[in-house]
Every structure is written in C-alpha cells, then in structure tokens.
Design an enzyme around this catalytic site. Sequence first.
Site, PDB file in Angstrom:
ATOM      1  N   HIS A 264       0.957  -1.251   0.068  1.00  0.00           N
ATOM      2  CA  HIS A 264      -0.172   0.074   0.016  1.00  0.00           C
ATOM      3  C   HIS A 264       1.227   1.106  -0.409  1.00  0.00           C
ATOM      4  O   HIS A 264       0.293   2.276   0.080  1.00  0.00           O
ATOM      5  CB  HIS A 264      -1.121  -0.299   1.079  1.00  0.00           C
ATOM      6  CG  HIS A 264      -0.833   0.499   2.303  1.00  0.00           C
ATOM      7  ND1 HIS A 264      -0.525  -0.712   3.393  1.00  0.00           N
ATOM      8  CD2 HIS A 264       0.020   1.269   3.679  1.00  0.00           C
ATOM      9  CE1 HIS A 264       0.482  -0.489   4.738  1.00  0.00           C
ATOM     10  NE2 HIS A 264       0.479   0.629   3.734  1.00  0.00           N
TER      11      HIS A 264
ATOM     12  N   SER B  72       5.104   2.500   7.494  1.00  0.00           N
ATOM     13  CA  SER B  72       4.268   1.434   7.073  1.00  0.00           C
ATOM     14  C   SER B  72       5.761   0.848   6.551  1.00  0.00           C
ATOM     15  O   SER B  72       6.143   1.763   5.819  1.00  0.00           O
ATOM     16  CB  SER B  72       3.009   1.619   5.726  1.00  0.00           C
ATOM     17  OG  SER B  72       1.941   1.718   6.705  1.00  0.00           O
TER      18      SER B  72
ATOM     19  N   ASP C 121       0.516  -7.699   1.172  1.00  0.00           N
ATOM     20  CA  ASP C 121       0.760  -6.166   1.241  1.00  0.00           C
ATOM     21  C   ASP C 121       2.454  -6.077   1.822  1.00  0.00           C
ATOM     22  O   ASP C 121       2.860  -5.485   2.465  1.00  0.00           O
ATOM     23  CB  ASP C 121       0.235  -5.760   2.427  1.00  0.00           C
ATOM     24  CG  ASP C 121       0.312  -4.264   2.887  1.00  0.00           C
ATOM     25  OD1 ASP C 121       0.330  -4.059   2.120  1.00  0.00           O
ATOM     26  OD2 ASP C 121       0.519  -4.006   3.869  1.00  0.00           O
TER      27      ASP C 121
END
Length: 585
Positions: free
Chosen positions: A312, A428, A345
């Site tokens: 993402h 992230s 992910d």
Amino acid sequence: MNEGKPGPSGEDPTTRPEGPDGDFELARPDRSAAVAVDHHEGDYELDRPLMPERAAEAPKAPTPPEPPAAPATPVLPTSPAAPAPGGGSADGAGQPKPLHDPDPYSTPPYGEPGPWAPAPPVQHPAAATATHGGATAAPSTAPDTASHGAPVGPPAPAPAPAPALAPAPSLAPAPAPAHPDTPVADPWGRYDPWAAAAAAPLQRAEPTVIDPKQRRRRARRVVIGAALLLALVSGGIGGIVGGYLERNGGVGSVELPQAGKEASGRDPGSVAGIAAQALPSVVTLHVSGAGAAGTGTGFVLDERGHILTNNHVVEPAGDDGEITVTFNSGDTADATVVGRDSGYDLAVVKVKGVQGLTPLPLGNSDNVRVGDPVVAIGAPFDLAGTVTSGIISARERPITAGGEKGDGSDVSYVDALQTDAPINPGNSGGPLLDAEARVIGINSAIRSAGSGADLDGGQAGSIGLGFAIPINQGKRVAEELINTGKATHPVIGITLDMDYGGDGARVAAKGSDGGPAVSTGGPGARAGIRSGDVITQVDGQRVHSGEELIVKTRAHRPGDRLELTLERDGEERKVSLVLGSSDGG
C-alpha cells in the site's frame, strides 16, 4: 633686719631673720583675728601656716566654736620678688594682697562648706607594710634643704599613722613649708591607695580537683555548645545567602552545569545501539502517481539495491508513477517496482546507481515471544529516521486490512505480530527489530480509535496497537517477488461463506463464480471436505471466522500439510491435506 609695716589684717609686722642670701619669710597672719571674723557676715581667710622655727613662739589661739563645715580658702605664700597670683601685688612691707577682692555678697570663694577632711599621710608602696593588716611604719622624713644646700630649719616631726576614718573638718591652718622655695604639701597627696589592700589580707586559693567524670561532662558541654553555635552561625549565614540568592537570582553571571563529552558508542543491545546499527539500512520512500501521493518506509535487503516495503506504500505510483528513495545519509535515488502482492501487503523496489549499501540482517519470527523488547524505525508523518521502542504484545494475531475496492481484491490477511511500539502513518514498510538489531517483522497496520485495523490508510495516530507481518512470511514473499515478480498463495481449494455468524469458518454452498464451493480435484476435495462443513481448528488452534482461517492458511507455504478439525451434522471430524498454490494478484 627689715621692719615690716602693719598688714591688711591689722597685725604687727613680724621680724624675720634673713637667710644666707637675703631671703626672708613673710609675716604670719593673726589667727585670732581670722577666727574672730564672723563667717556669716563676710569673707574670711584661713590662717597661714607657721614656719617650723616659729611654731614654738606663736601664741595659741583660743579654740573657736565649731562653725558649719565650710571649705578653707588658703592664701598661697609668694616670694617678695614675684607678683601675687591672680595679678595681685605685695604692699611695701612684703605682705601679699588677697587673691581676690572682698566679696560684697559674703559668698565663700568655693561654694558652701562641705564635709572635707584632711587626707591621711601618703604611704608609698616602697614603705614597709604589714602582711595581714598590721600597723604600717611611717616613712622617715629627711631635713629639707634650701636651694643652696643649707638647712632651713629643724626636721619636721614624723606624721602620725593614718586614721581609719577621716577626722571632722577643721579650720586649723596646715603647716607652712620651711622655705619659700619649698613646695607646699598637697593635702590630697597624703591619700594612701595601698591602705585598702593592706587592710584586706590576700589569701591563696587552693586548686580545685576535677575528677575524670566532671572533666568529660565539661568537655561534652563545650563540644555541644560549640556545635550549637556552629549550627546557629551556619544557619544564619545560609539563610542570609539563600535569601540573597532568591531575591537576586544568584551571584554574578549564570553558568549552568553541564556534563563533559562522552564516548559516542553505546551498548549494542540498547535502543541507541540497535538504532545506530539499523539506521544506515532504513530508507524513506516518497511515492507520487496519477492523483495520489504518499510516504512510507523500507529497508535494504541486499547489496544489489533491493528494498522491501508494503504494497500500500507503492500502490499510488501505479504503472507510470515516480518513487524516490532517501537514505539515512541524505542521498536520494530513483526506484522502480520489482513486484508486489496485495494479499500479503508486500512489495519490492530496486534503486540503481547506488554503491555501498548495507543490508539489514533478518531474524526468525518463530523465535519471538510475548514480552520481548523491540524497536520500530520509520518516517511517521514524513519524519525520517524516527525510532520508537516497545515489546511484543501478542503473536499470530489474525488481522485483515484494505478492502477499499469493494471486491476484496485488495484485502490483506496477516497473521501478525502485535507490538505497543508507537507506529504511525509513515511507519508502514519499516523494520521491527529485536534486541540483536535483526528484522523480525514489517510494520504494516495500526488500530486507531474509530478507524479499525487499517494498513496506514488513515491519518489517525497510534494508540499502542501496532501490527507487523512476520519476517518469515515476508522473506518468502520477497524472494518470490525478486525471482519471479509474483508471490504464490497457499490454498485449500474451497470457497467460504464470509457472512456466517457462528463460531468457525463454514464452507459456502457454491463458489464465487457460480460453480461448486469445493474445487474439483483440489486439496479440500481430496480430503473429503463438503459444502456446509464448519472448520473449527487449524493445527489444533481455534478459528472463529473465515478471515482467521485464511490468515492461518497463508501463514504457511504451498505444499505444507495442515490438520483440520470440522463439524458435519453435529459430528466432529479431523482431516489432513497438503496446501496447493495459486498466483497472487
């Protein structure tokens, strides 16, 4: 012989023998006439003292009645050649005039008569004195001699011993000196300052014997007193100095204390030591594409320039977007996507033209235990190189994230490590490190207030619930993305009913494409799984929903064997199967 004229008092002149050099003595005043003067009616004058050689010839004056005590005013004898004191002069017969004119107010020259008495004879220290109050011998008086060495008269009689108390006042004249040059005896000079000492005998004080106890008590009192005095003085000085410093903010210029320079090295197992080892291998990614942009974190996998991050993070770049990598040194480089997988992910990008990269060592997430210390590094809100620390809060925590597309193609299923190390948007893709500065997870999702589990999709801050993809899963996926550009997913070959509200994962009645729910010839069909069966355990671990079953399955590699527990028609059964493989999208 010179004949004198009558004096001012009316007495006959007295014939005086001349001395060897023609000296002569003034005539003596008539004492009877002086006594006869009424002291209440005017001035009076004390009788002049007689010469020693004339003392025997002078007639004795009758004893007058005792008048009130009054000071006598003697008239000092003067030499014929010198003027009278006070400016007076002698008459033709040598008789001196009074020192002052008669007082018309009949006031005595020196005030009212007082209780004065003749002083006792002088006793000098050289005289012999009795030790314990005995009689003191009077000093012998040598004959007076004239200025030319000839004796003037017979030796004066020895004075009587000093009385204990002064006698009553008397108007009797004091004896006159034997020669005009002989000084008049001072009546106060006969005061003996040694009489009191002679009257009070001295005694020797015996030494006081102090026993050891008294000496110790005395020493203790001295020490205690000194301590109290020191405390009082110190307290007073401290109070004064403290008050001054409080009012004035100190003395002189302010110079704050500061520690000296220390070695920059830290214990490798400390947070500072871990950060120092890992920061050179951590990068910040700035991604921009068609209508989207974002910031994330990644870390170096090898010296060839491969960097692991979240899917993402790079997804906004799409097929023609830009990705810029900024290293901890501040250097930047462009990067391209090598491969990515939305189900895990994870994504891998590669930088070009960069030398001297330091790969970050990988750990083993299966060795992690709850409570182990961890360190997270990232760029929350584009603050590159931010270091936070915490512990492992839980293991194998099944989470799902994504799903913004609505078809489920972007949903991630992670059997995550939970940590309380602060993770915020921008963290992230960053590494979660153990105490040896080895990567044990990839920070991917946070649970924030009101936003649910989100893979950094929102802007909510950390509340101490962060989730990381285990590095064992990340390593397998990264290797597949680098080698083939795609990641494989382990599958059972069944379709689940995601709307089932009971405990466990139920097999749907039919597949998503309208076909059978259990794929023909797949691992599930070979194990005997049917539509409507409810799977309750995977390898002995309880599952409560279809999402948890997917998470537990994707935690394995294709080809791994699973032991499933299921319920059918109220009966519990156990089946075993080997996981198949499918390409990730």
